[in-house]
Design a protein around this motif. Structure first.
Motif, PDB file in Angstrom:
ATOM      1  N   THR A 261      44.401  48.279  81.701  1.00 48.01           N
ATOM      2  CA  THR A 261      45.944  48.121  81.135  1.00 48.01           C
ATOM      3  C   THR A 261      45.839  47.193  80.435  1.00 48.01           C
ATOM      4  O   THR A 261      46.692  47.124  79.001  1.00 48.01           O
ATOM      5  CB  THR A 261      47.283  48.127  81.871  1.00 48.01           C
ATOM      6  N   GLN A 262      45.353  46.147  80.863  1.00 49.31           N
ATOM      7  CA  GLN A 262      45.717  44.672  80.267  1.00 49.31           C
ATOM      8  C   GLN A 262      45.073  44.534  78.588  1.00 49.31           C
ATOM      9  O   GLN A 262      44.303  43.670  78.072  1.00 49.31           O
ATOM     10  CB  GLN A 262      45.818  43.845  80.650  1.00 49.31           C
ATOM     11  N   VAL A 263      42.904  45.259  79.588  1.00 50.35           N
ATOM     12  CA  VAL A 263      42.681  45.662  78.603  1.00 50.35           C
ATOM     13  C   VAL A 263      42.733  46.244  77.054  1.00 50.35           C
ATOM     14  O   VAL A 263      42.674  46.156  75.722  1.00 50.35           O
ATOM     15  CB  VAL A 263      40.813  46.227  78.874  1.00 50.35           C
ATOM     16  N   LEU A 264      43.511  47.296  77.654  1.00 50.88           N
ATOM     17  CA  LEU A 264      43.986  48.432  76.514  1.00 50.88           C
ATOM     18  C   LEU A 264      44.595  47.718  75.256  1.00 50.88           C
ATOM     19  O   LEU A 264      46.130  48.192  74.742  1.00 50.88           O
ATOM     20  CB  LEU A 264      44.729  49.665  77.209  1.00 50.88           C
ATOM     21  N   ASP A 265      45.565  46.387  75.706  1.00 53.62           N
ATOM     22  CA  ASP A 265      46.875  45.400  75.465  1.00 53.62           C
ATOM     23  C   ASP A 265      46.473  45.365  73.485  1.00 53.62           C
ATOM     24  O   ASP A 265      46.712  45.560  72.904  1.00 53.62           O
ATOM     25  CB  ASP A 265      47.043  44.304  75.907  1.00 53.62           C
TER      26      ASP A 265
END
Length: 318
Positions: A261-265
């Motif tokens: 989910t951090q990568v999707l930021d």
């Protein structure tokens, strides 16, 4: 206590400035005024002899003033606020006199072990070990980063050439450099693009630092904050290594959804890539969905960590 007239030569008293002895008769407030006086003289170009050697002497004494010899080697000294303030002013003077980037980096990469003792909440002493270079950086981060950022391109290239020496410290400096540039509007405007260009040029080298994936993800975020135009331009030299690394982060089967989910930021930075790259990106996202999303949201308990991660990720890929 005042400094005697015979001790008003700053360079003659350098060895005593950070001594643990209490009877040296050195007043840190007056010493700060003395250092400021030297800075004014240098600004007026009245200090013209051996300024480089003097700068290196100051740099060395400030760094070595952080430690003392203990029973088991070098120990970190407990620095008072006035001592730290004096050290900062001395470093500013050293940089004003002229310290080459490689000389400063030499100091930051000093691997001499240093033991630091801290008292826990239960009043027990807890010892930890760091390196002299890291202690120097963390104690005087502001003036050091102010100096490095002015020579950001040289700093990044120098560190990239020395990645085998101390990968952890080099990663810390590189990230700190970008953080310093992003966090200050004036610095970002004046030096940000030079640092940005150097980091992108050296991306493949930096990606082999052996750091945790969090490091490269955060590095990517900082670079994109400065300028994201390269992220949609496949002809840019840095596009392929950065884009491919981003895809590998999305595809990594070992990473949990909470991390992804951090990568999707930063997904939206790559939202306008050309058709070929768009297909690769969609394929990586499809794999993420297949690996981490349930067939039905009701398969997860509402409010559970897995459910919350799923909802957060779902909102970012919509």
């Amino acid at each position: 206590m005042m400094i005697s007239n015979r001790s008003e030569d700053l360079f003659s008293i350098l060895p005593m400035l950070f001594s643990d002895e209490s009877d040296l008769g050195l007043d840190h407030v007056q010493l700060q005024h003395l250092v400021n006086g030297y800075k004014q003289l240098q600004k007026a170009k009245l200090l013209t002899r051996q300024t480089t050697n003097q700068a290196l002497s100051i740099l060395d004494f400030v760094m070595r003033g952080l430690v003392r010899r203990g029973e088991d080697g070098q120990e970190a000294r407990k620095m008072t606020p006035s001592e730290i303030d004096l050290g900062q002013r001395l470093l500013e003077l050293a940089f004003q006199l002229g310290v080459q980037t490689n000389s400063l980096i030499d100091c930051l990469l000093k691997t001499t072990p240093v033991v630091s003792s801290t008292r826990t909440l239960t009043s027990r002493l807890s010892a930890s070990q760091t390196s002299l270079g890291v202690l120097f950086l963390t104690t005087y981060k502001q003036p050091i980063m102010d100096q490095l950022v002015k020579h950001g391109q040289d700093t990044v290239y120098e560190l990239s050439d020395r990645v085998r020496e101390d990968r952890g410290t080099i990663g810390m400096i590189i990230y700190g450099l970008l953080e310093h540039a992003v966090g200050n509007r004036e610095i970002r405007k004046r030096y940000g693009m030079a640092i940005y260009s150097a980091v992108l040029t050296q991306w493949e080298t930096l990606s082999n630092l052996g750091q945790e994936d969090d490091f490269m993800l955060n590095l990517m975020k900082k670079v994109l904050q400065i300028d994201f135009k390269f992220a949609t331009d496949p002809t840019h030299l840095a596009f392929c290594p950065v884009f491919n690394q981003y895809l590998s982060m999305l595809r990594d089967p070992k990473k949990p959804l909470a991390w992804k989910t951090q990568v999707l930021d930063v997904l939206y930075f790559f939202a306008n890539v050309p058709e070929k790259e768009e297909k690769e990106l969609k394929s990586a996202l499809d794999l993420l969905v297949a690996n981490h999303f349930p067939l039905k949201s009701t398969d997860l308990d509402a409010g559970s960590p897995r459910y919350n991660d799923y909802i957060m990720a779902l909102n970012k890929v919509k």
